[in-house]
Design an enzyme around this catalytic site. Structure first.
Site, short mmCIF file in Angstrom:
data_model
loop_
_atom_site.label_atom_id
_atom_site.label_comp_id
_atom_site.label_asym_id
_atom_site.label_seq_id
_atom_site.Cartn_x
_atom_site.Cartn_y
_atom_site.Cartn_z
N HIS A 10 0.84 -1.21 0.00
CA HIS A 10 0.00 0.00 0.00
C HIS A 10 0.87 1.25 0.00
CE1 HIS A 10 -3.95 1.93 1.64
NE2 HIS A 10 -3.26 2.81 0.92
N ASP A 52 1.08 2.74 3.74
CA ASP A 52 0.24 3.80 3.17
C ASP A 52 1.09 5.05 2.92
OD1 ASP A 52 -1.90 5.17 2.13
OD2 ASP A 52 -2.85 5.58 4.06
#
Length: 438
Positions: free
Chosen positions: A61, A296
């Site tokens: 991610h 992320d």
């Protein structure tokens, strides 16, 4: 490519369950030998004594912003940041400009990645056209083009029938579905959540896991942040729903109480939560209710992040600090074993996203390896990062444990300057072999 020996390191591979002092023979980009005290004659030897050698880390991610926002990050700088953090395999999100929502755009990405990146890059594809939440993409075609998952990233699919169709289409071609069950509302600094957050994150996870149960698709939940969401995951896993989940280093270590101290570099979606949520997430990670760690990594320009809490964009970068943060805050504090941490940052994400043999060490496999000095203490200075971005909430923190070398296909994608002292007398030969610039 000449062969060389990584000698005397502590080799840990959670996929195969070994943790021992071993030598690794690298030849033709692959691991050709793995055993104690391999023969040294005729082989250039790299001294790895005192270092941990693990499978190349895997981050499923990240946002590398190309195409469209290359002033924040691009495939080349993102890949360099990944390598500096020990990651050899990375999955990019499709919220680019234009978004990765068509087969030709997936193929474009894969071509660009091969040309520009020093690590192995993959991409997820959009779940709906233009990330607009109205029309389903060609899921099977996206998979055939090379996408490893579908997601609308920071845009939760609100229409229930569309989400049902996405899950059904993904199940038919064994494509991973990775929804973002998050809210995008601005909140005052230091306020971890409001009542509607539970309806958003936990409620959407409940809704989407029900769709997974009905259709038989594999659902992977991005960046879990709430204790209540953990409860939903636990119940659905006990009901044999095919669901996995990830958590970020920042949601495992920071709370809303840190926001005022850090400022806009702590502004992120989903937001930092309470200290109680942090503890629930840690326990869930240990118990495999949450399966993996993913950064992320979301770069923004310093100018954007300097606008103050209200106007700064959401997002935190994490590739170059992820392992060190997890080792310092979870492993050394006994919330997670070292082997569990490596598993959740290498083999398990590769397994979930269909990226094997990434995340493993074995004879015949690609020599994607990460070397770590577990005792190395260092202070985070974002000005030294390979990423274009500086929006790191750990700036100024002293961390313990540092990636010192990352090998992709047996060649160096990152080498810490301190490693020069470990080169043999014929330094230039080994540097040439590893692909290290002299």
């Amino acid at each position: 490519m000449p062969s060389y020996l990584i000698a005397g390191g502590r080799v840990m591979d959670p996929a195969h369950g070994f943790d021992a002092e071993l030598d690794i023979l690298v030849q033709d980009n692959k691991i050709a030998g793995l055993a104690p005290h391999l023969p040294r004659r005729g082989v250039t030897v790299f001294d790895a004594s005192g270092l941990l050698v693990v499978p190349g880390l895997v981050d499923v991610h990240v946002h590398f912003r190309e195409p469209g926002d290359e002033e924040k990050e691009d495939l080349q700088t993102g890949a360099k940041a990944a390598a500096a953090g020990g990651f050899t395999t990375v999955v990019c999100q499709p919220n680019t400009d234009p978004p990765i929502d068509r087969q030709r755009r997936v193929r474009w990405f894969m071509r660009e990645a091969r040309e520009k990146a020093i690590v192995r890059l993959h991409t997820a594809a959009a779940m709906t056209m233009d990330l607009a939440g109205k029309k389903l993409t060609n899921v099977r075609g996206l998979k055939e083009a090379g996408a490893v998952a579908i997601t609308d990233d920071g845009h939760p699919v609100q229409k229930e029938d569309l989400m049902q169709d996405a899950c059904k289409a993904a199940a038919a071609c064994h494509m991973l579905v990775s929804p973002h069950c998050e809210e995008s509302k601005l909140r005052p600094i230091g306020h971890p959540q409001v009542k509607t957050d539970f309806a958003q994150e936990a409620g959407l996870v409940k809704r989407d896991t029900e769709r997974a149960r009905r259709t038989g698709c594999h659902l992977h939940i991005s960046h879990v942040s709430l204790g209540q969401t953990v409860g939903v995951l636990k119940r659905q896993k006990s009901n044999a729903v095919m669901v996995t989940a990830e958590v970020t280093p920042h949601h495992l270590t920071l709370s809303s109480e840190d926001e005022e101290r850090i400022g806009p570099n702590a502004k992120v979606n989903p937001p930092l939560r309470t200290k109680e949520d942090v503890q629930v997430l840690r326990r869930a990670l240990k118990a495999d209710i949450i399966d993996i760690i993913a950064t992320d990594h979301a770069p923004h320009t310093p100018e954007e992040k300097s606008r103050g809490w209200k106007d700064a964009p959401h997002g935190i970068i994490g590739l170059e600090t992820a392992f060190s943060v997890i080792h310092t805050e979870l492993v050394l504090k006994k919330d997670l074993s070292l082997q569990e941490a490596i598993r959740k940052m290498s083999f398990r994400p590769a397994q979930i996203f269909g990226l094997l043999p990434a995340g493993q060490i074995g004879v015949g496999l690609p020599a994607d390896l990460t070397l770590i000095d577990l005792d190395r203490k260092w202070v985070v200075d974002p000005e030294q990062f390979f990423s274009k971005a500086r929006n790191c909430p750990f700036a100024g923190s002293e961390l313990c444990g540092k990636v010192v070398m990352t090998l992709v296909g047996g060649q160096s994608a990152y080498t810490d300057p301190v490693m020069q002292t470990r080169m043999p007398k014929r330094t230039s030969r080994l540097q040439e072999t590893l692909g290290i610039a002299q």
